[in-house]
Scaffold this active site. Sequence first.
Site, PDB file in Angstrom:
ATOM      1  N   ASN A 136       0.914  -1.241   0.051  1.00 15.13           N
ATOM      2  CA  ASN A 136       0.044   0.009  -0.023  1.00 15.13           C
ATOM      3  C   ASN A 136       0.913   1.127  -0.163  1.00 15.13           C
ATOM      4  OD1 ASN A 136       0.948   0.122   2.599  1.00 15.13           O
ATOM      5  ND2 ASN A 136      -0.826  -0.049   3.772  1.00 15.13           N
ATOM      6  N   GLU A 143       1.859   4.220   7.474  1.00 18.21           N
ATOM      7  CA  GLU A 143       0.699   3.671   6.508  1.00 18.21           C
ATOM      8  C   GLU A 143       0.050   5.056   5.869  1.00 18.21           C
ATOM      9  OE1 GLU A 143       0.218   0.776   6.186  1.00 18.21           O
ATOM     10  OE2 GLU A 143      -0.108  -0.433   7.929  1.00 18.21           O
TER      11      GLU A 143
END
Length: 258
Positions: A136, A143
């Site tokens: 991702n 993140e």
Amino acid sequence: MKILIFTNKTRAIARAAEMIAERIEANPRSVLGLATGGTMLDLYSALVELVRKRGLSFAQVSSFNLDEYVGLPPEHPASYHSYMRECLFSKVDIPPENTHLPHGDADDLYEEAAMYERLIVQSGGIDLQLLGIGQNGHIGFNEPSSSLASRTRVKTLTASTQAANAPYFERPDQMPKLALTMGVGTILDSRECLLVAIGSAKASAVAAMVEGPVTAACPASVLQFHQKATIILDQDAASDLKLRDYYQFVHPEECVEP
Ligand code: GLP
């Protein structure tokens, strides 16, 4: 960004190991930023071999790892402390006191994070930061939606990151949901970055990092702002790059068939 595309994984990993060895040869007191994950397993084993072959010493090298799981003591078999001991620290002559990882089991994680930042500054800053990339687009455990100015702090792991890392635990439910990670800003402060990505599962994240907009939706894209970032890829990880022919034209020696 310097994009080097190799015909296969072995060549890509060998070049990355060579780059690290070159930096240590040039400056035996190098401060390395280290990463973990499957890609780094191969890289550390290639580096250990190279170090033995060349008689390279890590006696004056110091290191700071990107991250550690919250709640795991250093001796936990799936901790990044254990990973680093097994894959690198026990195989080179780096003094244990020169190696640093954030302590995910600290009582006060905010103080631990602040102390980690201070230690990096006191060491003179990171000379070469090694990075992998999550599917991702995460770097360290930053993140998507991580502030591009973030410092070391606690992050909640996405479901996809938890799924990707759960196999390293005895039971999937042991997989931590939080990690203590250097921030994107901490990574940007390093003097040089080396990101290594292997395999087709990384192709879309690599394309977003190199050719997409700089965005917190793909934290690795911030490397477009880094003063000296090298991206080492195999053909599969490079397969979604639109300007792939251009990168190969710029660095053709990296792409010759074996
Ligand atoms: C973990 C680490 C990252 C690493 C990523 C990719 O999430 N915290 O630093 O880049 O894994 O790992 P792999 O090489 O196993 O795909």
